[in-house]
Design an enzyme around this catalytic site. Structure first.
Site, PDB file in Angstrom:
ATOM      1  N   ASP A 268       0.809  -1.218   0.000  1.00 53.72           N
ATOM      2  CA  ASP A 268       0.000   0.000   0.000  1.00 53.72           C
ATOM      3  C   ASP A 268       0.842   1.268   0.000  1.00 53.72           C
ATOM      4  O   ASP A 268       0.506   2.247  -0.675  1.00 53.72           O
ATOM      5  CB  ASP A 268      -0.933   0.011   1.215  1.00 53.72           C
ATOM      6  CG  ASP A 268      -2.209  -0.786   0.968  1.00 53.72           C
ATOM      7  OD1 ASP A 268      -2.541  -1.002  -0.217  1.00 53.72           O
ATOM      8  OD2 ASP A 268      -2.863  -1.193   1.937  1.00 53.72           O
TER       9      ASP A 268
ATOM     10  N   ASP B  82       2.175  -9.812   3.470  1.00 51.11           N
ATOM     11  CA  ASP B  82       1.155  -9.538   4.486  1.00 51.11           C
ATOM     12  C   ASP B  82      -0.277  -9.750   4.002  1.00 51.11           C
ATOM     13  O   ASP B  82      -1.188  -9.873   4.818  1.00 51.11           O
ATOM     14  CB  ASP B  82       1.294  -8.105   5.001  1.00 51.11           C
ATOM     15  CG  ASP B  82       2.653  -7.837   5.619  1.00 51.11           C
ATOM     16  OD1 ASP B  82       3.237  -8.790   6.184  1.00 51.11           O
ATOM     17  OD2 ASP B  82       3.137  -6.694   5.529  1.00 51.11           O
TER      18      ASP B  82
ATOM     19  N   ARG C  68       2.380  -7.726   9.782  1.00 48.84           N
ATOM     20  CA  ARG C  68       2.191  -6.322  10.135  1.00 48.84           C
ATOM     21  C   ARG C  68       0.842  -6.166  10.843  1.00 48.84           C
ATOM     22  O   ARG C  68       0.636  -6.762  11.884  1.00 48.84           O
ATOM     23  CB  ARG C  68       2.320  -5.430   8.903  1.00 48.84           C
ATOM     24  CG  ARG C  68       2.718  -4.003   9.211  1.00 48.84           C
ATOM     25  CD  ARG C  68       3.067  -3.215   7.980  1.00 48.84           C
ATOM     26  NE  ARG C  68       2.011  -3.192   6.986  1.00 48.84           N
ATOM     27  CZ  ARG C  68       1.979  -2.365   5.952  1.00 48.84           C
ATOM     28  NH1 ARG C  68       2.963  -1.497   5.769  1.00 48.84           N
ATOM     29  NH2 ARG C  68       0.991  -2.405   5.075  1.00 48.84           N
TER      30      ARG C  68
END
Length: 323
Positions: free
Chosen positions: A103, A127, A171
């Site tokens: 992202d 992730d 994460r």
């Protein structure tokens, strides 16, 4: 001849090298000239480019990591640095940039697209926290790394009638923990959605120990040691002080380093082909992902507003023993 540049950004993920190789293969087949940017946005700003002729990807296809390097370059938030990066591309006649990352990398690409550059993003992160793709590049292989490591830990845990607490990456996303728990038949998992204090943790473990003499628990990173919860070291100490022998294991970066597995490579090939087709068809900036085993694309605004997948049912399934 049209030109594209490829970079990898953020944390490395298994399959990044294969993604670069597939993009290059399909691009050359469409008569595109391919450049690689060394070390992510840092290299883009510092003008570190090489051509596809300078790097033979054959030997790196099955390797984890990224042969062209990656980085986290926070200074790229400075608009003047982004303008210089675009200028570096324009000087080479490159109008299309392919970014492989998560992202944060997408945000950098969106900012570059607002300066007139065509940016195409592929989800490269173990992730699985990119909402525009059901599964990200690196996730399936990281899951396999978890399975292999947990299997080895199972043997010694069962032999000594112990509790094993295994910390998993991800994460702020719990997918590796939940999917990993299902893939390894873990006793239960702990995520941000069901965090347990010391008493709750002990209660869950003792419930498992009522019907078997060992317990294997997967725990998401970034939960314990903050927000009023004890560290995992303190959790281990608590169990040791209450007559439950405990092994604490962090799988760490083993989850990044495996060779990409078959499903990873299959999905990468679909996304890479879809990306090059978009470039050839003169599409504006797009985010590429997987949905129902097909490559799909979205504009940035749509991609950033897609909802997160709901894992409640899967979490309840893996935690059947303690619910």
């Amino acid at each position: 001849m049209d030109k594209i540049a490829i970079l990898t950004s953020g944390g490395d993920a298994s399959g990044m090298n294969a993604t670069i190789a597939y993009l290059t293969k399909y691009a050359i087949a469409k008569q595109l000239e391919v450049f690689y940017v060394k070390n992510g946005y840092y290299g883009l700003y510092h003008n570190h480019f090489i051509t596809s002729k300078e790097l033979d990807l054959t030997d790196f296809f099955f390797m984890g990591g990224t042969v062209i390097g990656s980085s986290r370059f926070k200074q790229f938030q400075d608009p003047s640095l982004r303008k210089q990066a675009v200028l570096n591309l324009k000087k080479r006649g490159i109008n299309n940039l392919v970014v492989i990352g998560g992202d944060g990398s997408y945000m950098g690409a969106k900012a570059l697209s607002e300066l007139g550059l065509n940016c195409f993003c592929l989800p490269g992160t173990i992730d699985n926290d990119v909402n525009s793709s059901e599964f990200t590049i690196g996730f399936w292989t990281a899951l396999e790394a978890i399975r292999v490591n947990v299997e080895a830990i199972y043997h010694t845990t069962k032999s000594h009638n112990r509790l094993a607490i295994i910390e998993v990456m991800g994460r702020d996303c719990s997918d590796l923990t939940i999917f990993g728990g299902l893939a390894t038949n873990a006793s239960f998992v702990v995520t941000s959605k069901n965090s347990l204090d010391l008493n709750g943790f002990e209660k869950a473990v003792r419930k498992v120990l009522q019907f078997q003499n060992y317990c294997v628990v997967l725990v998401s990173e970034n939960i314990y040691g903050k927000n009023g919860l004890p560290s995992l070291e303190m959790v281990k100490e608590h169990f040791e002080n209450n007559a439950i022998k405990c092994n604490l294991v962090s799988l760490g970066h083993t989850q990044r380093g495996f060779s990409p597995n078959s499903i990873e490579l299959f999905q990468i090939s679909l996304m890479a082909k879809h990306t090059i087709d978009l470039v050839v068809n003169n599409a504006n900036s797009q985010v590429i992902g997987m949905k129902n085993n097909q490559a799909v694309n979205y504009d940035f605004n749509t991609a950033f507003n897609l909802p997160k997948a709901d894992r409640t049912k899967l979490l309840n399934q893996v935690n059947t023993a303690i619910i």
